[in-house]
Structure formats: structure tokens, C-alpha cells
Design a protein around this motif. Structure first.
Motif, PDB file in Angstrom:
ATOM      1  N   SER A 167       0.829  -1.209   0.000  1.00 11.16           N
ATOM      2  CA  SER A 167       0.000   0.000   0.000  1.00 11.16           C
ATOM      3  C   SER A 167       0.863   1.258   0.000  1.00 11.16           C
ATOM      4  O   SER A 167       0.537   2.243  -0.683  1.00 11.16           O
ATOM      5  N   SER A 195       2.204   1.743  -3.518  1.00 12.83           N
ATOM      6  CA  SER A 195       1.126   2.151  -4.427  1.00 12.83           C
ATOM      7  C   SER A 195       0.783   3.624  -4.232  1.00 12.83           C
ATOM      8  O   SER A 195       0.546   4.351  -5.204  1.00 12.83           O
ATOM      9  N   LEU A 235      -4.888 -13.137  -5.749  1.00  8.27           N
ATOM     10  CA  LEU A 235      -5.379 -11.807  -6.099  1.00  8.27           C
ATOM     11  C   LEU A 235      -6.688 -11.926  -6.865  1.00  8.27           C
ATOM     12  O   LEU A 235      -6.816 -12.751  -7.767  1.00  8.27           O
ATOM     13  N   THR A 276      -8.018  -6.428  -7.533  1.00  7.68           N
ATOM     14  CA  THR A 276      -6.588  -6.138  -7.431  1.00  7.68           C
ATOM     15  C   THR A 276      -5.978  -5.944  -8.811  1.00  7.68           C
ATOM     16  O   THR A 276      -5.147  -5.050  -9.011  1.00  7.68           O
ATOM     17  N   SER A 308      -8.079 -10.687  -0.355  1.00  3.55           N
ATOM     18  CA  SER A 308      -8.305  -9.260  -0.610  1.00  3.55           C
ATOM     19  C   SER A 308      -7.587  -8.327   0.352  1.00  3.55           C
ATOM     20  O   SER A 308      -7.841  -7.123   0.349  1.00  3.55           O
ATOM     21  N   CYS A 328      -5.436  -6.201  -1.702  1.00  2.47           N
ATOM     22  CA  CYS A 328      -6.320  -5.424  -2.569  1.00  2.47           C
ATOM     23  C   CYS A 328      -6.816  -4.161  -1.881  1.00  2.47           C
ATOM     24  O   CYS A 328      -6.679  -3.062  -2.415  1.00  2.47           O
ATOM     25  N   ILE A 388      -4.039  -1.598  -1.325  1.00  2.39           N
ATOM     26  CA  ILE A 388      -3.661  -0.905  -2.555  1.00  2.39           C
ATOM     27  C   ILE A 388      -4.761   0.068  -2.981  1.00  2.39           C
ATOM     28  O   ILE A 388      -4.481   1.205  -3.393  1.00  2.39           O
ATOM     29  N   GLU A 389      -6.027  -0.356  -2.842  1.00 10.48           N
ATOM     30  CA  GLU A 389      -7.131   0.557  -3.165  1.00 10.48           C
ATOM     31  C   GLU A 389      -7.103   1.793  -2.275  1.00 10.48           C
ATOM     32  O   GLU A 389      -7.407   2.909  -2.747  1.00 10.48           O
TER      33      GLU A 389
END
Length: 376
Positions: free
Chosen positions: A16, A19, A49, A53, A301, A304, A307-308
Motif C-alpha cells: 500500500s 502504491s 489476487l 486487485t 483481498s 487489494c 492498494i485501493e
């Protein structure tokens, strides 16, 4: 473009944090990233993933590299211990019609892809370094570092993981990581041609699965109930994993079991989780990723949603001209989605530990995957 923050520090060089650096550099912000590990290593075996993702990878600009170095596929197969298939969970192609709905890759490989992209974006990376003190006022945040430097920033992003030093400093009364009563075993093994996508075998309490990570390899994962989080001697890892697979007569699992030996690299990890209530920010400091919402791997997740977080935070920094407004908008967009992943993953673990309703288990997985397919 008017940014809420121009000079930004990221504490923590995990998925994260990297990213966030990549996306904020696209906006033209000056970004420093400090990572306490001088080798900038990512430990572990494979990482599964979902399509969400892969959608994030496309935005980050690393999707093609992932497809080259990892493995992508559609669907998740659910089977009985003897190998009979009972369900096929769909994985929508939300990254685009040309991109399968899920996949996997070795964790160190994904770490390298993101590290390369972080440096290529123009981030200033300082390894073997973290903060020693932090003070903020209405106009900025001033920090001292272990390398002797002292610097001031408009915004500080805490992405230093489950045992975050920044969370402890900022929110000393925040919840601590909680052991969930399950542990996960992992190993990288040869991939036979009949394994084309993520596959899980649903036992009464133990759940093994495999996921391709390349054209020739896949990683084995196995979830096991363990009431107490106690030390396990690494010298026993292979024998214990072989013992857990003994109750699954499926040919694929027995072939894996037969291939485990003294040279096999087995990873054992007790599963911990954390969901920190809002706020996730204080003044000009905000926490993202595992620092505030660490989850178990049941929905594949955890990476995921971390990173989101980075993508959404960068969007809001670019959309607002005040840090307070950007952080408030970020939290409002992220809370419900992250809560859903952490709590649904925890419920899946409870069902597995108790040998509970497999229809409920399948329904939670299906509904969660559908929710993750929605825009962020």
C-alpha cells in the motif's frame, strides 16, 4: 492542479505504501518513502489476487508485468476432500474483458514489481530508515529520522503494517492485532497441467487450496484451526503439513503430500486481524492498509484493499485543496468496503473453525466477490 499536499512522506514500503507513492507522483507531488528494512524485502510464498486487485494493477501501470511474471485465470473451484467438485465461483473480469478475473504471484516478485515502479515514478526512497519523533501543527508535520535527518511535510501517510509504530504513536488506545484461532500453512510446489485456476478442498475444519503463481509453479495454502497461538518448531513444519493433508484423498493433494520433503520451503503463520474504528487520521497524518484494516486471507483481498486505499487517497489529495477535506473524503469512501472484507473474512474463518454451514460459507464468498467487483 492544486493539491491538498505537495510534500508527502510515506512511512512503510509495503504494497500500500508503494502504491501510494506511485499514484501521488503522477499528480506531481514530491514524495519521500522511508522503509525500516534495508533490504526492502517481501516475505512469504504466493499471494492470491482477485479481479479488483488486477484492476488496481492496471491503474498503477504494473498489470502487464504481473501477467508476465505471475498467473491469471478465471473462477474458483470448490471441491470435497475426495476431489469431487461442488461449486465454481465466478470471478468477473472487472479489470477488463482481456484480463482474467483473478490470479496469483509470488510475494517477493510482486514486491519487486512495485518497488521498481515506485523508483521509476521518481519517489525518493530511504531504506533502513524510520522516524524517531513526530510533531505536527496546523501547517505541517515535522519528523526526525534514524538517519539523523529532520524534515517537514504537508502530509504523512502511515503504511507500516499490522504492528505499526505510527499507529501506536498517533492512536495509543487503538485496538491491537487479534489472533483469530486459525493458522495458515504455505508452500510453493510444481504445477500439474490439470490445475488451471484457484482450487480449494473443503474439509470439516481444515481447508487446503492451491493457486498457480506461474506457468510451472503453484502455491499450496492450508487453513487449520489452532485454539492457542503458540510457537511451532520450524523443524516440524513439513511433517505437520504432511499430516494435515493425510485426510484429503484428492489425487492432486496426495501428489503434493508425497512431494514434500526435507528441502521443501514451508511457511507457517498464525492469522491475526485488525479493524481500527474511524478516524484513521489525525491532523495531517493518515493511516492506510494493514495499519488500520488487516484481514485474514479468506477473500484474497488484504493486499487489494490496502492498494485501493492508496489509489483513493491519491484521488482525494488531487481533488481537494485542503488536507482535512481530502482525508475526510478518503475515509468516507473506504470504511464500508474495508469493514466488509475484514468482517466477512473473519466470519468465514469462524465457520471453518466450527465446521459450520458450508452453504453460508459459499454464500459469503460469492456475495463478497460481487461486492469487490463494484467501483471503488
Amino acid at each position: 492542479m492544486t493539491l491538498a499536499a505537495q510534500h508527502i512522506l510515506i512511512v512503510g514500503g509495503g504494497f500500500s505504501g508503494m502504491s501510494a507513492a506511485i499514484e501521488l507522483r503522477k499528480l506531481g507531488a514530491e514524495v519521500d518513502l522511508v522503509e525500516i528494512d534495508p533490504g526492502w524485502r517481501n516475505y512469504g510464498a504466493g499471494i492470491s489476487l482477485g479481479g479488483a486487485t488486477l484492476r488496481a494493477f492496471r491503474q498503477l501501470g504494473i498489470l502487464d508485468a504481473f501477467l508476465e511474471h505471475g498467473a491469471a485465470h478465471d473462477g474458483v473451484s470448490l471441491r470435497l476432500p475426495n476431489g469431487a467438485q461442488v461449486a465454481e465461483l465466478p470471478t468477473p473480469r472487472i479489470a477488463g474483458p482481456d484480463v482474467p478475473g483473478g490470479g496469483a504471484i509470488m510475494r517477493p516478485v510482486l514486491g519487486r514489481l512495485l518497488a521498481d515502479a515506485t523508483r521509476a515514478a521518481g519517489t525518493t526512497v530511504r531504506l533502513g530508515c524510520t522516524f524517531t519523533s513526530i510533531e505536527q501543527d496546523a501547517e505541517g508535520v515535522e519528523l526526525s529520522f534514524t538517519d539523523g535527518q529532520r524534515r517537514r511535510y504537508d502530509l504523512v501517510i502511515g503504511a507500516d503494517g499490522l504492528y505499526s509504530k505510527l499507529r501506536e504513536t498517533l492512536f495509543p488506545d487503538a485496538p491491537k492485532p487479534r489472533y483469530t484461532g486459525q493458522a495458515c500453512w504455505r508452500a510453493v510446489v510444481p504445477r500439474p497441467p490439470e490445475i488451471r485456476n484457484a482450487t480449494m478442498w473443503i474439509g470439516p475444519q481444515v481447508k487446503p487450496g492451491v493457486n498457480p503463481v506461474s506457468k510451472t509453479e503453484m502455491y499450496l495454502f492450508l487453513l487449520e484451526p489452532r485454539p492457542v497461538n503458540e510457537h511451532v518448531d520450524p523443524a516440524t513444519f513439513v511433517d505437520q503439513l504432511r499430516g494435515l493433508l493425510a485426510d484429503f484423498p484428492a489425487p492432486e493433494l496426495q501428489a503434493i503430500r508425497a512431494g514434500l520433503g526435507p528441502t521443501s520451503q514451508v511457511v507457517f503463520r498464525p492469522l491475526e486481524a485488525l479493524l481500527m474504528p474511524r478516524p484513521w487520521s489525525k491532523g495531517r497524518i493518515v493511516l492506510i492498509g494493514d495499519t488500520v484494516h488487516a484481514t485474514t486471507p479468506h477473500l484474497a483481498s488484504g493486499a487489494c484493499i490496502g492498494i485501493e486505499d492508496a489509489l483513493v487517497l491519491a484521488e482525494e489529495v488531487g481533488r481537494h485543496d485542503r488536507v482535512e477535506a481530502a482525508l475526510s473524503a478518503f475515509e468516507a469512501r473506504r470504511w464500508e468496503r474495508c469493514r466488509m472484507v475484514v468482517e466477512n473474512s473473519a466470519r468465514l474463518g469462524e465457520i471453518e473453525i466450527d465446521g459450520g454451514d458450508k452453504e453460508e460459507h459459499t454464500g459469503i464468498m460469492r456475495n463478497s466477490l460481487m461486492a469487490l467487483a463494484q467501483p471503488i
